[in-house]
Design a protein around this motif. Structure first.
Motif, PDB file in Angstrom:
ATOM      1  N   ARG A  17      38.558  55.757  34.642  1.00  0.00           N
ATOM      2  CA  ARG A  17      38.455  55.548  33.075  1.00  0.00           C
ATOM      3  C   ARG A  17      36.997  54.500  33.201  1.00  0.00           C
ATOM      4  N   LYS A  18      36.300  54.865  32.129  1.00  0.00           N
ATOM      5  CA  LYS A  18      35.077  53.850  32.012  1.00  0.00           C
ATOM      6  C   LYS A  18      35.587  52.518  31.424  1.00  0.00           C
ATOM      7  N   GLN A  19      35.090  51.398  32.105  1.00  0.00           N
ATOM      8  CA  GLN A  19      35.355  50.027  31.744  1.00  0.00           C
ATOM      9  C   GLN A  19      34.150  49.269  31.725  1.00  0.00           C
ATOM     10  N   GLU A  20      34.198  48.202  30.849  1.00  0.00           N
ATOM     11  CA  GLU A  20      33.036  47.367  30.880  1.00  0.00           C
ATOM     12  C   GLU A  20      33.410  46.077  31.828  1.00  0.00           C
ATOM     13  N   TYR A  21      32.663  46.156  32.795  1.00  0.00           N
ATOM     14  CA  TYR A  21      33.092  45.012  33.888  1.00  0.00           C
ATOM     15  C   TYR A  21      32.456  43.852  33.415  1.00  0.00           C
ATOM     16  N   ARG A  22      33.326  42.585  33.363  1.00  0.00           N
ATOM     17  CA  ARG A  22      32.649  41.368  33.031  1.00  0.00           C
ATOM     18  C   ARG A  22      31.814  40.600  34.248  1.00  0.00           C
ATOM     19  N   SER A  27      24.637  37.094  36.902  1.00  0.00           N
ATOM     20  CA  SER A  27      24.114  37.681  35.528  1.00  0.00           C
ATOM     21  C   SER A  27      23.550  38.930  35.545  1.00  0.00           C
ATOM     22  N   GLN A  28      22.875  39.293  36.611  1.00  0.00           N
ATOM     23  CA  GLN A  28      22.184  40.649  37.051  1.00  0.00           C
ATOM     24  C   GLN A  28      23.354  41.671  36.996  1.00  0.00           C
ATOM     25  N   LEU A  29      24.487  41.375  36.993  1.00  0.00           N
ATOM     26  CA  LEU A  29      25.432  42.491  37.021  1.00  0.00           C
ATOM     27  C   LEU A  29      26.072  43.031  35.666  1.00  0.00           C
ATOM     28  N   ALA A  30      25.556  42.242  34.432  1.00  0.00           N
ATOM     29  CA  ALA A  30      25.888  42.576  33.292  1.00  0.00           C
ATOM     30  C   ALA A  30      25.758  43.940  32.943  1.00  0.00           C
ATOM     31  N   TYR A  31      26.436  44.838  32.292  1.00  0.00           N
ATOM     32  CA  TYR A  31      26.136  46.184  32.015  1.00  0.00           C
ATOM     33  C   TYR A  31      27.181  46.712  30.902  1.00  0.00           C
ATOM     34  N   GLY A  32      27.187  47.587  30.351  1.00  0.00           N
ATOM     35  CA  GLY A  32      28.019  48.397  29.611  1.00  0.00           C
ATOM     36  C   GLY A  32      29.058  48.871  30.306  1.00  0.00           C
ATOM     37  N   GLU A  33      29.637  50.085  29.670  1.00  0.00           N
ATOM     38  CA  GLU A  33      30.908  50.858  30.326  1.00  0.00           C
ATOM     39  C   GLU A  33      30.354  51.760  31.475  1.00  0.00           C
ATOM     40  N   THR A  34      31.127  51.647  32.550  1.00  0.00           N
ATOM     41  CA  THR A  34      30.915  52.613  33.537  1.00  0.00           C
ATOM     42  C   THR A  34      32.231  52.873  34.358  1.00  0.00           C
ATOM     43  N   GLY A 156      34.828  45.454  42.180  1.00  0.00           N
ATOM     44  CA  GLY A 156      35.651  45.503  40.891  1.00  0.00           C
ATOM     45  C   GLY A 156      36.752  45.373  40.682  1.00  0.00           C
ATOM     46  N   GLN A 157      37.183  44.710  39.953  1.00  0.00           N
ATOM     47  CA  GLN A 157      38.790  44.516  39.600  1.00  0.00           C
ATOM     48  C   GLN A 157      39.056  44.697  38.147  1.00  0.00           C
ATOM     49  N   ILE A 158      40.294  45.429  38.135  1.00  0.00           N
ATOM     50  CA  ILE A 158      40.764  45.831  36.613  1.00  0.00           C
ATOM     51  C   ILE A 158      42.266  45.111  36.807  1.00  0.00           C
ATOM     52  N   ASP A 159      42.276  44.304  35.658  1.00  0.00           N
ATOM     53  CA  ASP A 159      43.728  43.779  35.426  1.00  0.00           C
ATOM     54  C   ASP A 159      44.375  44.558  34.599  1.00  0.00           C
ATOM     55  N   ARG A 160      45.470  45.345  34.988  1.00  0.00           N
ATOM     56  CA  ARG A 160      46.195  46.277  34.138  1.00  0.00           C
ATOM     57  C   ARG A 160      47.349  45.594  33.415  1.00  0.00           C
ATOM     58  N   SER A 161      47.679  44.307  33.892  1.00  0.00           N
ATOM     59  CA  SER A 161      48.919  43.622  33.284  1.00  0.00           C
ATOM     60  C   SER A 161      48.263  43.324  31.642  1.00  0.00           C
ATOM     61  N   LYS A 162      47.082  43.209  31.374  1.00  0.00           N
ATOM     62  CA  LYS A 162      46.770  43.041  29.946  1.00  0.00           C
ATOM     63  C   LYS A 162      46.431  44.420  29.302  1.00  0.00           C
ATOM     64  N   GLN A 163      46.589  44.273  27.769  1.00  0.00           N
ATOM     65  CA  GLN A 163      46.358  45.239  26.960  1.00  0.00           C
ATOM     66  C   GLN A 163      45.464  44.655  25.867  1.00  0.00           C
ATOM     67  N   PRO A 164      44.189  45.141  25.863  1.00  0.00           N
ATOM     68  CA  PRO A 164      43.687  46.033  26.611  1.00  0.00           C
ATOM     69  C   PRO A 164      43.282  45.649  27.954  1.00  0.00           C
ATOM     70  N   GLN A 165      43.084  46.620  29.052  1.00  0.00           N
ATOM     71  CA  GLN A 165      42.860  46.084  30.486  1.00  0.00           C
ATOM     72  C   GLN A 165      41.342  45.397  30.416  1.00  0.00           C
ATOM     73  N   ARG A 166      41.676  44.421  31.463  1.00  0.00           N
ATOM     74  CA  ARG A 166      40.306  43.680  31.555  1.00  0.00           C
ATOM     75  C   ARG A 166      39.669  43.919  33.079  1.00  0.00           C
ATOM     76  N   ALA A 167      38.492  44.312  32.817  1.00  0.00           N
ATOM     77  CA  ALA A 167      37.593  44.351  34.146  1.00  0.00           C
ATOM     78  C   ALA A 167      36.478  43.236  34.468  1.00  0.00           C
TER      79      ALA A 167
END
Length: 203
Positions: A17-22, A27-34, A156-167
């Protein structure tokens, strides 16, 4: 040329799924959902009108073949926004995590590096062996080719223990550079390398 390396994800249909990765630490890695952490890298480092290549290791599975189609669409979109040209090269490999297979993948990866390249990589996807193999390929290019630089390596890390998920997307280039520093210290036979290493890390 700017070249971006990754592994095509194996997630089943509906799970990539698309995620917005923090962006963490860069800071060059800031982007929308991917769906792909390599996309913020391309967006952050590819200049207007540049040409680039994306090289991805793709296992022989229907899930990988579907996901590489998603990848082509997203890379095309970000490159179009920069009026940049791109080519995606897939290194197609069997679903095999043996050491012999990993060495063959390494050999195929280094076929794609040349003098003067600027290298980027994402070590998020693939088996646990693949970050090792990708890093080995980057180090080969840096050490044995001329005028090659490792610009950015991300995870890229996705924390699925949180809702909504944190990337989050982490710039882990410093870890690759640290390994290179250790190699240099060993080659030079430096006295008390632990102290020098601590000085470098703390600076």
């Amino acid at each position: 040329m700017k070249k971006f390396f990754m592994v095509t994800p194996q997630q089943a249909q509906g799970h990539l799924r698309k995620q917005e990765y923090r962006a963490e630490g860069n800071s060059q890695l800031a982007y929308g959902e991917t769906r792909f952490p390599i996309i913020p890298v391309i967006n952050g480092y590819l200049d207007e009108g540049e040409a680039c290549e994306l090289i991805t290791v793709t296992y022989d599975s229907d899930d990988c073949r579907r996901n590489i189609d998603y990848l082509k669409a997203e890379v095309g979109s970000v490159c179009e926004s920069k009026n940049a040209s791109f080519e995606i090269k897939s290194i197609d490999v069997p679903f095999d995590d043996s050491v012999a297979s990993a060495i063959r993948i390494f050999q195929k990866l280094i076929d794609h590096v040349a003098d003067g390249d600027e290298l980027f990589a994402c070590v998020t996807f693939g088996s646990k062996l693949m970050p090792i193999v990708l890093t080995m390929a980057l180090q080969y290019a840096y050490r044995l080719k001329n005028d090659v630089c490792m610009e950015c390596v991300v995870y890229g890390q996705i924390d699925r223990s949180k809702q909504p998920q944190r990337a989050r997307i982490y710039d882990v280039t410093a870890l690759v550079e640290l390994d290179e520093i250790v190699r240099i210290l060993a080659d030079k036979g430096v006295d008390n390398p632990e102290l020098l290493l601590k000085t470098i890390i703390d600076s």
